[in-house]
Motif scaffolding. Structure first.
Motif, mmCIF file in Angstrom:
data_model
loop_
_atom_site.group_PDB
_atom_site.id
_atom_site.type_symbol
_atom_site.label_atom_id
_atom_site.label_comp_id
_atom_site.label_asym_id
_atom_site.label_seq_id
_atom_site.Cartn_x
_atom_site.Cartn_y
_atom_site.Cartn_z
ATOM 1 N N VAL A 496 -21.079 -2.263 0.264
ATOM 2 C CA VAL A 496 -20.265 -2.438 -0.939
ATOM 3 C C VAL A 496 -18.880 -2.946 -0.555
ATOM 4 O O VAL A 496 -18.289 -2.475 0.420
ATOM 5 N N TRP A 497 -18.382 -3.924 -1.332
ATOM 6 C CA TRP A 497 -16.968 -4.266 -1.199
ATOM 7 C C TRP A 497 -16.288 -4.027 -2.533
ATOM 8 O O TRP A 497 -16.949 -3.901 -3.565
ATOM 9 N N THR A 498 -14.956 -3.940 -2.530
ATOM 10 C CA THR A 498 -14.223 -3.450 -3.688
ATOM 11 C C THR A 498 -13.987 -4.504 -4.749
ATOM 12 O O THR A 498 -13.298 -4.234 -5.739
ATOM 13 N N GLY A 499 -14.514 -5.701 -4.583
ATOM 14 C CA GLY A 499 -14.430 -6.701 -5.635
ATOM 15 C C GLY A 499 -13.189 -7.569 -5.541
ATOM 16 O O GLY A 499 -12.575 -7.722 -4.480
ATOM 17 N N ASP A 500 -12.814 -8.126 -6.678
ATOM 18 C CA ASP A 500 -11.810 -9.194 -6.707
ATOM 19 C C ASP A 500 -10.395 -8.617 -6.687
ATOM 20 O O ASP A 500 -9.731 -8.489 -7.721
ATOM 21 N N ASN A 501 -9.928 -8.303 -5.482
ATOM 22 C CA ASN A 501 -8.564 -7.810 -5.324
ATOM 23 C C ASN A 501 -7.588 -8.982 -5.257
ATOM 24 O O ASN A 501 -7.968 -10.143 -5.411
ATOM 25 N N SER A 502 -6.328 -8.685 -5.016
ATOM 26 C CA SER A 502 -5.316 -9.742 -4.951
ATOM 27 C C SER A 502 -4.617 -9.716 -3.601
ATOM 28 O O SER A 502 -4.620 -8.699 -2.891
ATOM 29 N N SER A 503 -4.007 -10.824 -3.262
ATOM 30 C CA SER A 503 -3.230 -10.936 -2.026
ATOM 31 C C SER A 503 -1.865 -10.288 -2.261
ATOM 32 O O SER A 503 -0.862 -10.981 -2.484
ATOM 33 N N SER A 504 -1.836 -8.988 -2.249
ATOM 34 C CA SER A 504 -0.611 -8.251 -2.552
ATOM 35 C C SER A 504 -0.531 -7.015 -1.676
ATOM 36 O O SER A 504 -1.545 -6.465 -1.245
ATOM 37 N N TRP A 505 0.689 -6.562 -1.440
ATOM 38 C CA TRP A 505 0.880 -5.335 -0.667
ATOM 39 C C TRP A 505 0.330 -4.126 -1.419
ATOM 40 O O TRP A 505 -0.153 -3.173 -0.799
ATOM 41 N N GLN A 506 0.375 -4.176 -2.757
ATOM 42 C CA GLN A 506 -0.173 -3.069 -3.536
ATOM 43 C C GLN A 506 -1.674 -2.920 -3.298
ATOM 44 O O GLN A 506 -2.187 -1.811 -3.124
ATOM 45 N N HIS A 507 -2.387 -4.056 -3.278
ATOM 46 C CA HIS A 507 -3.835 -3.968 -3.073
ATOM 47 C C HIS A 507 -4.189 -3.692 -1.612
ATOM 48 O O HIS A 507 -5.252 -3.138 -1.331
ATOM 49 N N LEU A 508 -3.324 -4.077 -0.695
ATOM 50 C CA LEU A 508 -3.522 -3.649 0.694
ATOM 51 C C LEU A 508 -3.545 -2.132 0.769
ATOM 52 O O LEU A 508 -4.479 -1.533 1.321
ATOM 53 N N GLU A 509 -2.529 -1.502 0.195
ATOM 54 C CA GLU A 509 -2.458 -0.035 0.255
ATOM 55 C C GLU A 509 -3.555 0.611 -0.574
ATOM 56 O O GLU A 509 -4.172 1.591 -0.150
ATOM 57 N N GLU A 510 -3.827 0.054 -1.771
ATOM 58 C CA GLU A 510 -4.807 0.668 -2.652
ATOM 59 C C GLU A 510 -6.224 0.575 -2.096
ATOM 60 O O GLU A 510 -7.101 1.360 -2.491
ATOM 61 N N SER A 511 -6.463 -0.339 -1.173
ATOM 62 C CA SER A 511 -7.804 -0.418 -0.589
ATOM 63 C C SER A 511 -8.190 0.881 0.097
ATOM 64 O O SER A 511 -9.381 1.225 0.146
ATOM 65 N N ILE A 512 -7.225 1.621 0.615
ATOM 66 C CA ILE A 512 -7.572 2.831 1.372
ATOM 67 C C ILE A 512 -8.151 3.911 0.462
ATOM 68 O O ILE A 512 -9.278 4.369 0.681
ATOM 69 N N PRO A 513 -7.427 4.363 -0.603
ATOM 70 C CA PRO A 513 -8.065 5.371 -1.455
ATOM 71 C C PRO A 513 -9.314 4.871 -2.164
ATOM 72 O O PRO A 513 -10.230 5.671 -2.432
ATOM 73 N N MET A 514 -9.398 3.562 -2.468
ATOM 74 C CA MET A 514 -10.625 3.055 -3.091
ATOM 75 C C MET A 514 -11.813 3.214 -2.156
ATOM 76 O O MET A 514 -12.895 3.676 -2.557
ATOM 77 N N LEU A 515 -11.624 2.847 -0.890
ATOM 78 C CA LEU A 515 -12.718 2.948 0.074
ATOM 79 C C LEU A 515 -13.030 4.398 0.409
ATOM 80 O O LEU A 515 -14.196 4.771 0.594
ATOM 81 N N LEU A 516 -12.006 5.238 0.480
ATOM 82 C CA LEU A 516 -12.242 6.651 0.739
ATOM 83 C C LEU A 516 -12.995 7.296 -0.430
ATOM 84 O O LEU A 516 -13.846 8.167 -0.226
ATOM 85 N N GLY A 517 -12.692 6.860 -1.658
ATOM 86 C CA GLY A 517 -13.437 7.375 -2.806
ATOM 87 C C GLY A 517 -14.904 7.014 -2.744
ATOM 88 O O GLY A 517 -15.774 7.823 -3.081
ATOM 89 N N LEU A 518 -15.205 5.794 -2.317
ATOM 90 C CA LEU A 518 -16.603 5.411 -2.117
ATOM 91 C C LEU A 518 -17.234 6.235 -1.011
ATOM 92 O O LEU A 518 -18.385 6.692 -1.133
ATOM 93 N N SER A 519 -16.508 6.427 0.091
ATOM 94 C CA SER A 519 -17.041 7.214 1.200
ATOM 95 C C SER A 519 -17.391 8.624 0.754
ATOM 96 O O SER A 519 -18.426 9.170 1.158
ATOM 97 N N LEU A 520 -16.531 9.227 -0.066
ATOM 98 C CA LEU A 520 -16.778 10.583 -0.553
ATOM 99 C C LEU A 520 -17.797 10.610 -1.681
ATOM 100 O O LEU A 520 -18.091 11.682 -2.214
ATOM 101 N N SER A 521 -18.347 9.456 -2.042
ATOM 102 C CA SER A 521 -19.403 9.372 -3.054
ATOM 103 C C SER A 521 -20.741 8.983 -2.433
ATOM 104 O O SER A 521 -21.658 8.558 -3.142
ATOM 105 N N GLY A 522 -20.845 9.091 -1.113
ATOM 106 C CA GLY A 522 -22.113 8.835 -0.446
ATOM 107 C C GLY A 522 -22.356 7.388 -0.071
ATOM 108 O O GLY A 522 -23.465 7.047 0.359
#
Length: 803
Positions: A496-522
């Motif tokens: 799985v990838w997180t979809g259509d993000n943007s070239s931004s520092w906000q989405h760089l940082e937000e990738s971590i909790p998004m991916l961790l949320g997927l990890s904690l969902s199996g």
């Protein structure tokens, strides 16, 4: 729906109960219920009010080994025990209290889930469809419109936190917001608080103080998780469907909850080693010559690469399973040229088929009645990338088998992996209407099902067909599928990838909790588009993101056609050198990362872990989402701000070693560290054996040569670890190499046990030099690092040296 009288909520009440061979049955004036223990440490609670739902089947849950249940009643409370675990039920009104020895005992709190109720008014998005588009209502075969639903109310506690629910925006702790479980393609790029998104996972990891349990809602209908929004004193878990079917999963810690949950909904198969390498993609590789140039440039610049991806540019008029006859006239030749350089080819597939007579996929789907239809019986038609489009009905096995067969045009051309996009499913319009959420009307028909019931399953079933295609058409090689959308079960078939993000520092940082949320969902194998998909990246952002991406399970640089190019060399020096170093770090870490992949296969532990996963008793670690653990041995604290010179890092109790300098830090405290552009803040945990190797242009085999073992003894001088080794692809068996040792001021004693060693290889031990090695000459010291080299040519290697 306008003017409809909404029925007041009806609270579930039960008057009688009895123990049966399959569990405990509950009977009441409106509801029926059944409690089962389908596996050790797991209770299933099913409530229904339609007779046909008494034997409701699951699209997701694996049949386990049912556990015996005992029941005792006292003063209207029913206590159910299964092994060491206890579930307490109040019958009138219905309420659940989940405790058990491993969770801390019902007497010490547990999680109380009172008030299952038949409710109205939960179908706002369906109502909008019906009112705006004048499409027919959907009924759940009980005379009530879909969306009337059932709900579970949770009495809140200040000590409670919620994690999981898949890849979501916002903080790691989901408390304080409403979330919708409905696979959705948002307008790209998604905003920092947008919901829902592509992944729909109705699973919560619940923390009550320092105790953990899990709750999985096994309902494919749209559901809503309202988790103490705005400080509310209760939370609500609601489903639009006619049943309430949920599983309570015992802890006591996140690792045990994920182990039990993953056994319930399935674990991933072992991926091919090349999937863990570096991947390059862009919507804009318009012809085969461009693809060849990208591969050649990676090799010329000594940047490792394992895969290049073809976006929709490669298709003829955006028709899935085709190649443009002019720009990609010889796809097999292209795949062969790439394979000769160790580069795999991955191609995108969209489920929306161009409605064009003469196009094989469309003609066959129409002739065989394989398409989704509207309630009156016509084929559902809409628009997508190819223009006028139709969509297959993947709920039917014969349709999935047919869809698998269509992949032959790709696999025969040498395509090694499949990228499933637009599979929420996403549309531009349907039947002439601009669609709410870019989706389909809830009344659309999938054989015996309304779309409202199976929408969330669409991506899982499509990916299953792709996985089975690769299994059958590429014998002896492991399937690789990537998906944008998903629901529990997706991990069995796709990354799985997180979809259509943007070239931004906000989405760089937000990738971590998004991916961790997927990890904690199996969902074990996850990643985000490195550099950002939409908008323009720059050298600093790409550098920071590539360092971070070196620790994602899935590492892919991807961008859209309207943005600046962002390949590793796009911004010149010094950025190219920094990106090269980050990718080379990834290849150094491959033995460790591949071993984490095997752990996910065997026991469900995700490779990417929040701090709370490894340190569930450390309250300081619970909320952290800007640092994380790739496995148990490493801690990553990336730079996430432009021009950032330093950052704070929390090191839990124990000793930690800077990966680069070897400097030791005592844990249980915060430290401030520099964040240079030519490295990644990375710390090794005491007691670990970190498996490394030398970087290479591409992967080959997971029989590691050389095998580099970084040793960091704990306070007692002990080190231990293991490394998974196999051929890197195919079905040949592999084995764990076990490493145990002791390091102290007097010397080093270490053993490696490698069952069925496939070939002689060099083993390099690496540690901070406690002193010169006596009585041996196969060692060096470089910048304080002692490296001891030994040849392993038998299954057991024993090393004993004195300092």
């Amino acid at each position: 729906m306008a003017g409809q009288v909404v029925e007041a909520p009806v609270v579930a009440r039960f008057e009688a109960w009895r123990v049966t061979d399959t569990g405990v049955e509950l009977r009441g004036p409106r509801f029926q219920g059944r409690i089962e223990a389908p596996a050790e440490g797991v209770f299933r609670v099913l409530l229904w009010h339609r007779p046909q739902d008494a034997e409701k089947r699951s699209w997701v849950v694996h049949a386990g080994t049912p556990q015996p249940l005992t029941a005792n009643a006292e003063s209207g409370t029913l206590e159910l025990r299964s092994g060491a675990h206890t579930l307490r039920l109040d019958l009138d009104p219905f309420a659940v209290e989940f405790g058990g020895a491993e969770f801390g005992g019902a007497e010490s709190g547990g999680v109380r889930l009172p008030g299952a109720a038949l409710t109205g008014g939960l179908a706002s998005h369906l109502t909008r469809w019906w009112e705006e588009n004048e499409l027919p209502e959907v009924f759940a075969d009980d005379g009530r419109p879909a969306g009337s639903g059932l709900a579970l109310r949770l009495a809140e506690s200040d000590a409670r936190a919620y994690y999981g629910l898949g890849g979501r925006t916002g903080w790691l702790d989901r408390r304080g917001r409403d979330y919708t479980v409905w696979t959705t393609d948002p307008a790209p790029p998604f905003s920092h608080d947008q919901d829902p998104l592509y992944q729909a996972h109705p699973f919560l990891l619940i923390r009550e103080a320092g105790r953990f349990c899990g709750l999985y809602l096994d309902e494919t209908w749209r559901s809503t998780f309202s988790l103490a929004p705005a400080g509310a004193e209760e939370s609500l878990i609601a489903t639009d469907g006619p049943t309430l079917d949920f599983y309570l999963i015992a802890g006591p810690d996140p690792q045990k909850v994920l182990q039990r949950y993953s056994a319930l909904v399935g674990r991933p198969p072992m991926p091919p080693l090349w999937a863990l390498g570096y991947h390059q993609c862009r919507w804009g590789y318009v012809d085969a010559a461009t693809v060849r140039d990208v591969a050649a440039e990676h090799r010329r610049r000594d940047i490792p690469l394992d895969a290049i991806w073809l976006d929709i540019d490669h298709m003829e008029r955006y028709k899935s399973f085709t190649f443009d006859p002019y720009r990609f006239h010889d796809p097999a030749g292209l795949a062969g040229d790439l394979a000769a350089q160790g580069v795999q080819l991955v191609a995108i597939v969209d489920p929306g088929l161009r409605a064009e007579p003469g196009y094989r996929a469309y003609d066959e789907a129409l002739a065989k009645d394989y398409l989704i239809r509207v309630p009156r019986g016509d084929v559902l038609r809409g628009t997508s990338w190819p223009g006028e489009s139709v969509w297959p009905d993947f709920t039917r096995a014969e349709v999935r088998n047919w869809w698998s067969g269509l992949h032959r045009s790709l696999t025969d051309a040498g395509v090694a992996g499949i990228w499933n996009d637009m599979n929420e499913p996403s549309t531009f319009s349907v039947m002439g209407h601009t669609t709410y959420g870019k989706g389909m009307p809830p009344g659309a028909r999938h054989a015996a099902y309304a779309h409202a019931e199976v929408h969330n399953l669409y991506a899982v079933l499509e990916c299953r067909a792709a996985f089975e295609a690769l299994t059958a058409q590429r014998p002896g090689r492991r399937p690789f599928v990537l998906t944008r959308a998903g629901f529990p079960g997706i991990q069995r078939y796709a990354w799985v990838w997180t979809g259509d993000n943007s070239s931004s520092w906000q989405h760089l940082e937000e990738s971590i909790p998004m991916l961790l949320g997927l990890s904690l969902s199996g969902v074990a194998f996850v990643g985000a588009d490195i550099g950002g998909f939409s908008g323009d990246s720059n050298g600093e952002l790409l550098t920071r993101w590539t360092w971070l991406g070196a620790c994602y399970p899935f590492m892919r640089n991807h961008s859209e056609c309207d943005s600046l190019a962002q390949e590793a060399w796009a911004f010149g020096e010094p950025w190219t050198g920094h990106v090269r170093a980050a990718v080379q770090l990834r290849y150094r870490l491959l033995p460790y990362l591949y071993s984490l992949a095997r752990e996910a296969v065997e026991d469900g532990a995700p490779p990417l872990r929040p701090m709370l996963f490894e340190f569930p008793d450390d309250a300081t670690a619970w909320p952290l989402a800007d640092q994380f653990m790739p496995g148990a041995a490493l801690l990553v604290a990336p730079a996430l701000r432009p021009r950032q010179q330093a950052r704070a890092v929390y090191l839990p109790a124990g000793r930690w070693q800077d990966f680069w300098s070897g400097e030791l830090h005592e844990g249980g405290r915060w430290i401030v560290i520099p964040t240079p552009l030519d490295g990644l803040p990375l710390f090794v945990r005491a007691g670990s054996v970190l498996a490394l190797t030398e970087p290479a242009p591409h992967t080959a085999t997971a029989h590691w040569a050389p095998l580099v073992l970084r040793l960091l003894p704990d306070a007692a001088g002990r080190v231990s670890g293991r490394v998974w080794e196999d051929a890197g692809d195919g079905d040949a068996p592999g084995a764990w190499t076990q490493v145990q040792g002791q390091v102290d001021a007097d010397g080093l004693r270490l053993t490696l046990e490698t069952p069925a060693l496939s070939m002689a290889r060099e083993v390099v031990l690496e540690l901070r030099a406690p002193g010169p090695v006596r009585g041996a000459d196969d060692w060096t010291v470089d910048a304080g690092w002692l490296r001891l080299r030994r040849q392993q040519d038998t299954d057991r290697l024993a090393i004993d040296v004195a300092f």
